[in-house]
Design a protein around this motif. Structure first.
Motif, PDB file in Angstrom:
ATOM      1  N   ILE A 164       0.928  -1.098  -0.175  1.00  0.00           N
ATOM      2  CA  ILE A 164      -0.060  -0.079  -0.041  1.00  0.00           C
ATOM      3  C   ILE A 164       0.727   1.173  -0.112  1.00  0.00           C
ATOM      4  CG2 ILE A 164      -1.735   1.137   1.399  1.00  0.00           C
ATOM      5  CD1 ILE A 164      -2.690  -1.532   0.150  1.00  0.00           C
ATOM      6  N   GLU A 188      -2.506   5.889  -0.422  1.00  0.00           N
ATOM      7  CA  GLU A 188      -3.554   5.174   0.041  1.00  0.00           C
ATOM      8  C   GLU A 188      -3.607   5.224   1.842  1.00  0.00           C
ATOM      9  OE1 GLU A 188      -5.248   0.823  -1.236  1.00  0.00           O
ATOM     10  OE2 GLU A 188      -3.607   1.750  -2.082  1.00  0.00           O
ATOM     11  N   ASP A 219      -5.540   8.185   3.129  1.00  0.00           N
ATOM     12  CA  ASP A 219      -6.925   8.490   2.641  1.00  0.00           C
ATOM     13  C   ASP A 219      -7.583   8.566   4.055  1.00  0.00           C
ATOM     14  OD1 ASP A 219      -9.075   8.226   1.147  1.00  0.00           O
ATOM     15  OD2 ASP A 219      -9.443   6.189   1.616  1.00  0.00           O
ATOM     16  N   ILE A 242      -7.837   3.555  -7.859  1.00  0.00           N
ATOM     17  CA  ILE A 242      -8.052   3.461  -6.457  1.00  0.00           C
ATOM     18  C   ILE A 242      -8.525   4.809  -5.879  1.00  0.00           C
ATOM     19  CG2 ILE A 242      -7.040   3.341  -4.326  1.00  0.00           C
ATOM     20  CD1 ILE A 242      -5.279   1.252  -5.707  1.00  0.00           C
ATOM     21  N   VAL A 250      -9.133   8.124  -3.580  1.00  0.00           N
ATOM     22  CA  VAL A 250      -8.602   8.500  -2.308  1.00  0.00           C
ATOM     23  C   VAL A 250      -9.026   9.759  -1.973  1.00  0.00           C
ATOM     24  CG1 VAL A 250      -6.450   6.967  -2.116  1.00  0.00           C
ATOM     25  CG2 VAL A 250      -6.544   9.496  -3.265  1.00  0.00           C
TER      26      VAL A 250
END
Length: 173
Positions: A64, A68, A71, A109, A111
């Motif tokens: 990760i 991330e 976040d 992804i 965020v």
């Protein structure tokens, strides 16, 4: 808003970033500090965005990245001026779209992070020289905080001395 903190080394740019985080709506979220200058060029993308298992030699498992990890909070990118030009485009996308892909990944992804950056370089001069993206500079320079050097803030010296005495006095009692 995205914040750009600029000033000479040692002026307290990270302290300002931490104060912004601590006094903002994201204070309950994580604060993730990244010293961009301290991470080797071949690892910075993986550090920021993470990677999938097998993305490159040595990527034995999913990792990760810092975005991330941040976040719901704040990511602080110190010495942002040291980022490679190619990586600047990926950072620009995160700023605009609030999403990215891990290295070797195939899905986006999302965020939700506040981005605070810092530099001791003149980003306007770097954009004029073509080593820093103009569009990224404008995205980072939404709120600009310029920290004067300590030699111009002599009234801060007694406060710093007191703080250091308290901190190290307790540590070495």
């Amino acid at each position: 808003s995205t914040v750009l903190v600029s000033g000479e080394s040692g002026t307290g740019k990270e302290l300002v970033a931490r104060a912004i985080h601590a006094n903002g709506a994201r204070r309950k979220g994580p604060f993730v500090a990244v010293n961009c200058a301290a991470i080797p060029e071949n690892l910075i993308e993986s550090e920021l965005f993470g990677h999938e298992k097998g993305a490159f030699t040595g990527a034995a498992s999913r990792r990760i990245g810092k975005f991330e990890q941040a976040d719901g909070g704040t990511i602080f990118l110190d010495e942002v001026s040291t980022l490679q030009y190619e990586l600047q485009a990926k950072l620009l996308r995160v700023l605009q779209e609030r999403e990215f892909q891990r290295l070797g990944g195939d899905r986006m992804i999302a965020v939700d992070v506040r981005i605070v950056t810092a530099t001791n370089q003149d980003l306007r001069a770097l954009t004029a020289a073509g080593t820093f993206r103009t569009d990224l500079f404008h995205r980072l320079n939404v709120v600009n905080i310029v920290l004067p050097p300590l030699r111009e803030r002599k009234s801060d010296i007694p406060l710093l001395v007191k703080s250091f005495l308290e901190k190290y006095g307790k540590k070495y009692e």
